[in-house]
Design an enzyme around this catalytic site. Structure first.
Site, PDB file in Angstrom:
ATOM      1  N   LYS A  22       0.834  -1.214   0.000  1.00 21.59           N
ATOM      2  CA  LYS A  22       0.000   0.000   0.000  1.00 21.59           C
ATOM      3  C   LYS A  22       0.868   1.264   0.000  1.00 21.59           C
ATOM      4  O   LYS A  22       0.664   2.153  -0.823  1.00 21.59           O
ATOM      5  CB  LYS A  22      -0.900   0.018   1.247  1.00 21.59           C
ATOM      6  CG  LYS A  22      -1.598   1.354   1.470  1.00 21.59           C
ATOM      7  CD  LYS A  22      -2.456   1.356   2.703  1.00 21.59           C
ATOM      8  CE  LYS A  22      -1.762   1.797   3.966  1.00 21.59           C
ATOM      9  NZ  LYS A  22      -1.484   3.242   4.090  1.00 21.59           N
ATOM     10  N   ASN A  23       1.831   1.318   0.911  1.00 21.70           N
ATOM     11  CA  ASN A  23       2.594   2.558   1.064  1.00 21.70           C
ATOM     12  C   ASN A  23       3.555   2.806  -0.097  1.00 21.70           C
ATOM     13  O   ASN A  23       4.047   3.928  -0.260  1.00 21.70           O
ATOM     14  CB  ASN A  23       3.358   2.567   2.395  1.00 21.70           C
ATOM     15  CG  ASN A  23       2.436   2.871   3.563  1.00 21.70           C
ATOM     16  OD1 ASN A  23       1.250   3.117   3.365  1.00 21.70           O
ATOM     17  ND2 ASN A  23       2.972   2.834   4.770  1.00 21.70           N
ATOM     18  N   ARG A 121       0.857  15.235  12.878  1.00 23.24           N
ATOM     19  CA  ARG A 121       1.311  15.010  11.510  1.00 23.24           C
ATOM     20  C   ARG A 121       1.479  16.287  10.681  1.00 23.24           C
ATOM     21  O   ARG A 121       0.709  16.563   9.755  1.00 23.24           O
ATOM     22  CB  ARG A 121       0.384  13.997  10.823  1.00 23.24           C
ATOM     23  CG  ARG A 121       0.217  12.745  11.669  1.00 23.24           C
ATOM     24  CD  ARG A 121      -0.372  11.605  10.941  1.00 23.24           C
ATOM     25  NE  ARG A 121       0.560  11.010   9.998  1.00 23.24           N
ATOM     26  CZ  ARG A 121       0.297   9.906   9.305  1.00 23.24           C
ATOM     27  NH1 ARG A 121      -0.857   9.318   9.431  1.00 23.24           N
ATOM     28  NH2 ARG A 121       1.187   9.420   8.479  1.00 23.24           N
ATOM     29  N   ASP A 307       4.691   1.248  12.108  1.00 18.50           N
ATOM     30  CA  ASP A 307       3.497   0.587  11.570  1.00 18.50           C
ATOM     31  C   ASP A 307       3.334  -0.854  12.068  1.00 18.50           C
ATOM     32  O   ASP A 307       2.335  -1.502  11.765  1.00 18.50           O
ATOM     33  CB  ASP A 307       3.518   0.613  10.029  1.00 18.50           C
ATOM     34  CG  ASP A 307       3.152   1.990   9.480  1.00 18.50           C
ATOM     35  OD1 ASP A 307       2.733   2.857  10.267  1.00 18.50           O
ATOM     36  OD2 ASP A 307       3.282   2.193   8.256  1.00 18.50           O
ATOM     37  N   ARG A 399      -8.611  -0.149   4.870  1.00 18.14           N
ATOM     38  CA  ARG A 399      -7.732   0.841   4.246  1.00 18.14           C
ATOM     39  C   ARG A 399      -6.400   0.209   3.872  1.00 18.14           C
ATOM     40  O   ARG A 399      -5.744   0.656   2.938  1.00 18.14           O
ATOM     41  CB  ARG A 399      -7.456   1.998   5.213  1.00 18.14           C
ATOM     42  CG  ARG A 399      -8.622   2.957   5.383  1.00 18.14           C
ATOM     43  CD  ARG A 399      -8.184   4.126   6.229  1.00 18.14           C
ATOM     44  NE  ARG A 399      -6.841   4.507   5.839  1.00 18.14           N
ATOM     45  CZ  ARG A 399      -5.910   4.978   6.665  1.00 18.14           C
ATOM     46  NH1 ARG A 399      -6.180   5.151   7.930  1.00 18.14           N
ATOM     47  NH2 ARG A 399      -4.713   5.290   6.225  1.00 18.14           N
TER      48      ARG A 399
END
Ligand code: UD1
Length: 420
Positions: A22-23, A121, A307, A399
Site C-alpha cells: 500500500k505505502n 502530523r 506501523d 484501508r
C-alpha cells in the site's frame, strides 16, 4: 459500516499470500501525474486507500481502469492542479500529489491533510523541500498553494524533529525529477517504499541514485514517459502475519514476502524466542512455548517500524513478563491500549511509552478500531482470545489489509463480517 465478529482460539494453518505494498503504491500512483503517457501498474492492492488515490487522480484528470489485475493510468493531456479538501482529508497519503503537480504544471493547490488519531502530523518538511527547489509557497484557507515556472535543483536537508519523512522524501524526489539541474536530498527516508518509488521513476526516465540511503541525488530531466511496473509485497502486512503466527502459536506459510525488509522485527523475534525460517518459497514461524518479554523503540527504517508497533504490543500483551514499547516516530500512537485492556491485557501508557505486563490469556470483548494498525492488533488479539470479539469500525482495516477476513478464514479462523 462493517464490523467483524471473531470466535477466538482456532488454530491457523495452511498458507497466506501477501498483497502488493500500500505505502509504495500510493506515491507511485501520484508519480503517474509526471507524465501524459500511459502507465501500467501490477500487483496493486485493492484497498480503500488505493481507491481513494485513484479517485483523487481521476478528479485531477487522469483516466484509470482495471484490466483484470493490471491498473492502467491514462491521460488526455488535461491535468488540473487542485487536490480538493474532501479527497485529501480522508487520506494523508494524498499529500504526495504536491510534488508531481507542482513540477509538471508549474502550480499546485493541495489541501492540508490535518491530523489524525495517531498524531498531529505536520507537513513542514514537504513545504521546506519545495521551497528549497525555488517554489513560492503560501498556506491559505487550509490549502498549500505552490508555484514555480520551473523548479531548480538544490541541496535540501529533510530531517525533522522525529527524523526523516517518508512522504516528504517522496514528494521532493518527485518534484526534483523535472527540475532544472541536480537536487541532493540529505537525511532522506530510507524506507523500501521510497526506494521503490525511485525505481519506478527511473523506469519513467528519471535519473535518481542513492535511493534506500539517506542521500538521494536526482538529475532533473525535461520529460518523463510511461512505465509498466509491478509493485513489491507489503512489508507491514507481511510483518503482521509473522506476528500473528507467533501470537496464535500457529505455523503457516507466508508467501510473497521480502523478509530482508523485516530485519528489525526478526532481531526482536529471536530475542523473544520465536524462530523464523525464511527461504525463497516464503516464511514459516515457529512460536515458542513461552514467549519472553522484550522492550522495543520504533525508529525510521531500518529500525523497528511504527506501523508494526500496535501489532507487537498485542504480542507482548501475552509475553511472560514486562516490556516497554516506545514510539519515537508517532509518540501518540497508542489508541489500541484501551481496547486491548478491554480484552484483559494489562498495559498502561506513560508519555510516549506503553508498559505491558504480559498475561496468560485474553478474553473476547466488544472493541472499536481506531486506526489502521490498531485494528490489526485487535484482530490478532481477537483470534487468540477466549470467546467472541466484536470489532467495530473495521473500515480502518480495509484501508490497508486486502481481503483480510478472507485470508484469515482460509487459514482456519472463524470470522464473520456484518453490517453495524
Ligand atoms: C508514512 C506512512 C505511514 C508510516 C510513516 C512512518 C505512507 C502512506 N504512510 O507516513 O504508514 O507510519 O510513514 O513510517 O507511506 N513529520 C514532520 N514534518 C513533516 C512530515 C513529517 O515533522 O513535514 C514527522 C511526523 O509527524 C512523524 C515523522 O516525521 O513524527 C515521520 O512521519 P512521515 O515519515 O512523514 O510519515 P508519513 O510519510 O506521513
Amino acid at each position: 459500516m462493517d464490523k467483524l465478529i471473531i470466535e477466538g482460539g482456532k488454530p491457523l494453518k495452511g498458507e497466506v499470500k501477501i498483497s502488493g505494498s500500500k505505502n509504495a503504491t500510493l506515491p507511485v500512483l501520484a508519480a503517474t501525474l509526471l507524465t501524459d503517457e500511459t502507465c501500467i501498474l501490477r500487483n496493486v492492492p485493492k484497498l480503500t486507500d488505493t481507491n481513494t488515490m485513484i479517485k483523487l487522480l481521476k478528479s485531477l484528470g487522469k483516466e484509470i481502469d482495471w484490466d483484470k489485475d493490471k491498473l492502467i493510468i491514462m491521460s488526455n493531456g488535461k491535468v488540473n492542479h487542485i487536490a480538493d479538501y474532501k479527497m485529501v482529508a480522508t487520506m494523508r497519503g494524498s499529500i504526495c500529489v504536491l510534488g508531481p503537480l507542482l513540477t509538471k504544471l508549474g502550480e499546485a493547490k493541495v489541501s492540508l491533510p490535518g491530523g489524525c488519531v495517531i498524531g498531529v502530523r505536520p507537513v513542514d518538511l514537504h513545504i521546506k523541500g519545495v521551497e528549497a527547489l525555488g517554489a513560492k509557497v503560501d498556506v491559505d484557507a487550509g490549502y498549500i498553494i505552490a508555484k514555480a515556472k520551473r523548479l531548480k535543483g538544490s541541496r535540501v536537508y529533510l530531517g525533522g524533529a522525529s527524523g526523516p519523512s517518508v512522504l516528504g522524501t517522496a514528494n521532493i524526489m518527485m518534484a526534483a525529477t523535472l527540475a532544472d539541474g541536480e537536487t541532493i536530498i540529505e537525511c532522506a527516508a530510507c524506507e523500501p517504499e521510497v526506494e521503490e518509488l525511485a525505481n519506478f521513476l527511473n523506469e519513467m526516465g528519471a535519473r535518481i541514485r542513492g535511493q534506500g540511503s539517506p542521500r538521494i541525488v536526482i538529475q532533473g530531466v525535461k520529460k518523463l514517459h510511461g512505465a509498466d511496473y509491478k509493485m513489491a509485497p507489503d512489508r507491514i502486512e507481511a510483518g503482521t502475519f509473522v506476528l500473528l503466527s507467533a501470537m496464535s502459536k500457529s505455523t503457516f506459510m507466508i508467501r510473497d514476502i521480502d523478509y530482508q525488509q523485516l530485519m528489525a522485527l526478526d532481531d526482536i523475534l529471536i530475542k523473544v524466542g520465536v524462530q523464523v525460517e525464511a527461504d525463497k518459497s516464503g516464511v514459516r514461524v515457529k512460536p515458542p512455548k513461552i514467549l519472553k518479554p522484550m522492550s522495543i523503540t520504533t525508529y525510521p527504517y531500518p529500525g523497528f517500524p511504527t506501523d508494526l508497533q500496535a501489532q507487537y504490543t498485542a504480542l507482548m500483551a501475552m509475553a511472560n513478563g514486562v516490556s516497554v514499547i516506545r514510539d519515537t516516530v508517532f509518540p501518540d500512537r497508542f489508541m489500541h491500549i484501551a481496547e486491548l485492556n478491554r480484552m484483559g491485557a494489562r498495559i498502561r501508557r506513560e508519555g510516549g511509552s506503553a508498559i505491558i505486563e504480559g498475561v496468560k490469556s485474553l478474553c473476547g470483548a466488544p472493541v472499536v478500531a481506531s486506526d489502521l494498525r490498531a485494528s490489526a492488533a485487535l484482530v490478532m488479539a481477537g483470534l487468540v482470545a477466549r470467546g467472541k470479539t466484536e470489532i467495530r469500525r473495521v473500515y480502518h482495516l480495509d484501508r490497508g489489509y486486502e481481503n483480510i477476513d478472507k485470508k484469515l478464514i482460509a487459514l482456519g479462523a472463524s470470522i464473520k463480517r456484518e453490517k453495524e
